[in-house]
Design a protein around this motif. Structure first.
Motif, PDB file in Angstrom:
ATOM      1  N   SER A   1     -30.615 -45.637 -16.964  1.00  0.00           N
ATOM      2  CA  SER A   1     -30.800 -44.113 -16.724  1.00  0.00           C
ATOM      3  C   SER A   1     -30.453 -43.116 -17.695  1.00  0.00           C
ATOM      4  O   SER A   1     -30.193 -43.445 -18.891  1.00  0.00           O
TER       5      SER A   1
ATOM      6  N   PRO B   1     -37.914 -43.095 -14.152  1.00  0.00           N
ATOM      7  CA  PRO B   1     -38.751 -42.792 -12.966  1.00  0.00           C
ATOM      8  C   PRO B   1     -39.741 -43.850 -12.937  1.00  0.00           C
ATOM      9  O   PRO B   1     -40.566 -43.755 -11.915  1.00  0.00           O
TER      10      PRO B   1
ATOM     11  N   ALA C   1     -40.052 -46.759 -12.281  1.00  0.00           N
ATOM     12  CA  ALA C   1     -39.902 -47.886 -11.014  1.00  0.00           C
ATOM     13  C   ALA C   1     -40.437 -47.334  -9.914  1.00  0.00           C
ATOM     14  O   ALA C   1     -41.113 -47.948  -8.993  1.00  0.00           O
ATOM     15  N   ARG C   2     -40.260 -45.842  -9.658  1.00  0.00           N
ATOM     16  CA  ARG C   2     -40.823 -45.199  -8.339  1.00  0.00           C
ATOM     17  C   ARG C   2     -42.376 -45.335  -8.230  1.00  0.00           C
ATOM     18  O   ARG C   2     -42.841 -45.153  -7.301  1.00  0.00           O
TER      19      ARG C   2
ATOM     20  N   VAL D   1     -37.808 -49.612  -3.834  1.00  0.00           N
ATOM     21  CA  VAL D   1     -36.898 -48.643  -4.420  1.00  0.00           C
ATOM     22  C   VAL D   1     -35.967 -47.732  -3.338  1.00  0.00           C
ATOM     23  O   VAL D   1     -36.342 -47.739  -2.421  1.00  0.00           O
ATOM     24  N   THR D   2     -34.885 -47.339  -3.912  1.00  0.00           N
ATOM     25  CA  THR D   2     -34.006 -46.543  -3.013  1.00  0.00           C
ATOM     26  C   THR D   2     -34.469 -45.071  -3.424  1.00  0.00           C
ATOM     27  O   THR D   2     -35.454 -44.869  -4.086  1.00  0.00           O
ATOM     28  N   GLU D   3     -33.897 -44.096  -2.647  1.00  0.00           N
ATOM     29  CA  GLU D   3     -34.205 -42.652  -2.777  1.00  0.00           C
ATOM     30  C   GLU D   3     -33.831 -42.205  -4.141  1.00  0.00           C
ATOM     31  O   GLU D   3     -34.493 -41.201  -4.657  1.00  0.00           O
ATOM     32  N   ARG D   4     -33.141 -43.090  -5.028  1.00  0.00           N
ATOM     33  CA  ARG D   4     -32.467 -42.475  -6.343  1.00  0.00           C
ATOM     34  C   ARG D   4     -33.314 -43.462  -7.223  1.00  0.00           C
ATOM     35  O   ARG D   4     -33.232 -43.225  -8.301  1.00  0.00           O
ATOM     36  N   SER D   5     -34.433 -44.083  -7.012  1.00  0.00           N
ATOM     37  CA  SER D   5     -35.509 -44.731  -7.526  1.00  0.00           C
ATOM     38  C   SER D   5     -35.020 -46.007  -8.178  1.00  0.00           C
ATOM     39  O   SER D   5     -35.479 -46.573  -9.132  1.00  0.00           O
ATOM     40  N   GLN D   6     -33.805 -46.680  -7.728  1.00  0.00           N
ATOM     41  CA  GLN D   6     -33.275 -48.031  -8.159  1.00  0.00           C
ATOM     42  C   GLN D   6     -34.036 -48.970  -7.437  1.00  0.00           C
ATOM     43  O   GLN D   6     -34.327 -49.030  -6.152  1.00  0.00           O
TER      44      GLN D   6
END
Length: 400
Positions: free
Chosen positions: A111, A243, A245-246, A252-257
């Motif tokens: 991150s 970013p 991964a998105r 992915v999650t809303e946080r791009s994890q």
């Protein structure tokens, strides 16, 4: 053919995963490529020290991984295609693009700074989430005359460490901390009391319940209308996941994890593993693991062990990922070590003062040593990869 493992990112998690894989698997069976834009390991937990003017000992990856079989690829990751199993990278010195093919991918891009979309932050604030950011802040602080105001926005671990480190190194500056809540409100009574004592001793002005809504060149403004003078603003309110991964077909999650299972394996793509801040993993009491070195290193252990076991056709081990303490340095001579439950809630017990500072220093040195010596203390016998055809491999992966 050798099984191609590509590790993206050489922070704590990526470097640990690469080194552990090198120890687990036979070199004749696998290639391990570690992709990172810098040739040296960055101790992220010490970036506030760099910002305050301290020099750290260089830790070249070439020395760390000498003789391990890990190949360092100095490059910036620009794209990942998880369907074709390729990674696009660009050389640091030029626009040359290259595609790296993989059989197993370890995604550890981590991150970076998160400005939260607050107006003026990107234009006027500094960060301590990267080495370039810490160096820019260091240079800016060096230009300030005595008495000039510096505001650290964010009352979490990073904000506390940055504010106290700067105030200790530059007692001539007017350092302030703007916290959304109360100072150290997640700590135990003992931890909060010592934190307040140190902040008072260093002359740091604390603005509590101060949610910053705008940053200007000479001030920050809070939600309740306060205007706090700031010739330098340091923004530490959180981190944003890389970013890339998105932009893939990974779940992915809303946080791009990247969403992973208990072995750090992507739930949508079984040949991809994610570790550290890039992954959404569940810890004790079904709580997501927080972004931290304390979470990332055991996640890297788990991913490496799971990859090695699956390739060798053996039982997949499970690493216990839980929390024990939160270590906060408050300058070079003070600190708080807050002991916590397995799911990261503060206990009544805490270490404070010089002992806590020494404890935190040992933790930092131990983390760096673990990266520099990723194979020490592990069995010397490497496992051989079990050769399978495409159909039997797919069946084995589904069963695992």
């Amino acid at each position: 053919m050798q099984h191609r493992i590509v590790v993206l990112g050489a922070g704590y998690t990526g470097a640990v995963a690469a080194g552990r894989l090198a120890r687990r698997l036979h070199r004749a069976d696998v290639t391990i490529t570690l992709v990172n834009p810098e040739p040296d390991f960055v101790e992220r937990v010490r970036l506030h020290q760099i910002a305050a003017g301290q020099d750290l000992t260089p830790r070249p990856f070439g020395e760390m991984f000498a003789g391990t079989g890990v190949e360092l690829k100095l490059a910036q990751v620009t794209a990942v295609d998880v369907d074709s199993r390729t990674v696009t990278v660009t050389a640091p010195s030029g626009p040359e693009r290259e595609e790296l093919a993989y059989d197993t991918l370890v995604y550890a891009l981590g991150s970076g700074w998160n400005d939260g979309g607050v107006p003026g932050t990107a234009e006027h604030a500094h960060d301590v989430s990267s080495r370039p950011g810490a160096l820019r802040l260091r240079d800016r602080l060096a230009t300030l005359d005595a008495g000039r105001p510096v505001v650290v926005v964010g009352g979490g671990l990073t904000g506390l460490e940055a504010a106290t480190e700067i105030a200790e190194a530059r007692p001539d500056l007017d350092v302030a901390l703007a916290a959304r809540g109360a100072l150290g409100d997640w700590l135990s009574h003992k931890g909060r009391g010592h934190l307040q004592k140190v902040v008072d001793k260093l002359g740091i002005t604390v603005h509590e319940s101060a949610a910053v809504t705008a940053v200007e060149a000479d001030r920050v403004t809070t939600a309740d209308g306060r205007s706090i003078p700031a010739e330098v603003t340091v923004w530490t309110t959180g981190f944003a996941v890389h970013p890339i991964a998105r932009a893939t077909t990974l779940e992915v999650t809303e946080r791009s994890q990247i969403v992973v299972d208990s072995t750090m394996r992507s739930v949508s793509h079984p040949d991809v593993y994610a570790v550290g801040d890039a992954a959404m993993a569940i810890g004790p009491n079904d709580k997501p693991l927080r972004m931290s070195c304390a979470s990332g290193v055991p996640m890297a252990w788990q991913a490496a062990d799971a990859i090695a076991a699956r390739l060798a056709g053996t039982k997949v081990p499970h690493v216990s990922i839980r929390y024990f303490q939160q270590c906060i340095s408050l300058g070079r001579k003070e600190g708080v070590v807050q002991f916590v439950t397995a799911d990261d809630r503060a206990k009544d017990s805490a270490l404070t003062g010089r002992v806590a500072a020494l404890y935190k220093e040992l933790i930092c040195k131990g983390a760096a040593w673990g990266v520099a010596n990723p194979t020490v203390g592990m069995p010397s016998r490497r496992r051989r990869v079990v050769r399978q055809d495409a159909r039997s491999r797919a069946q084995a992966e589904a069963a695992a």
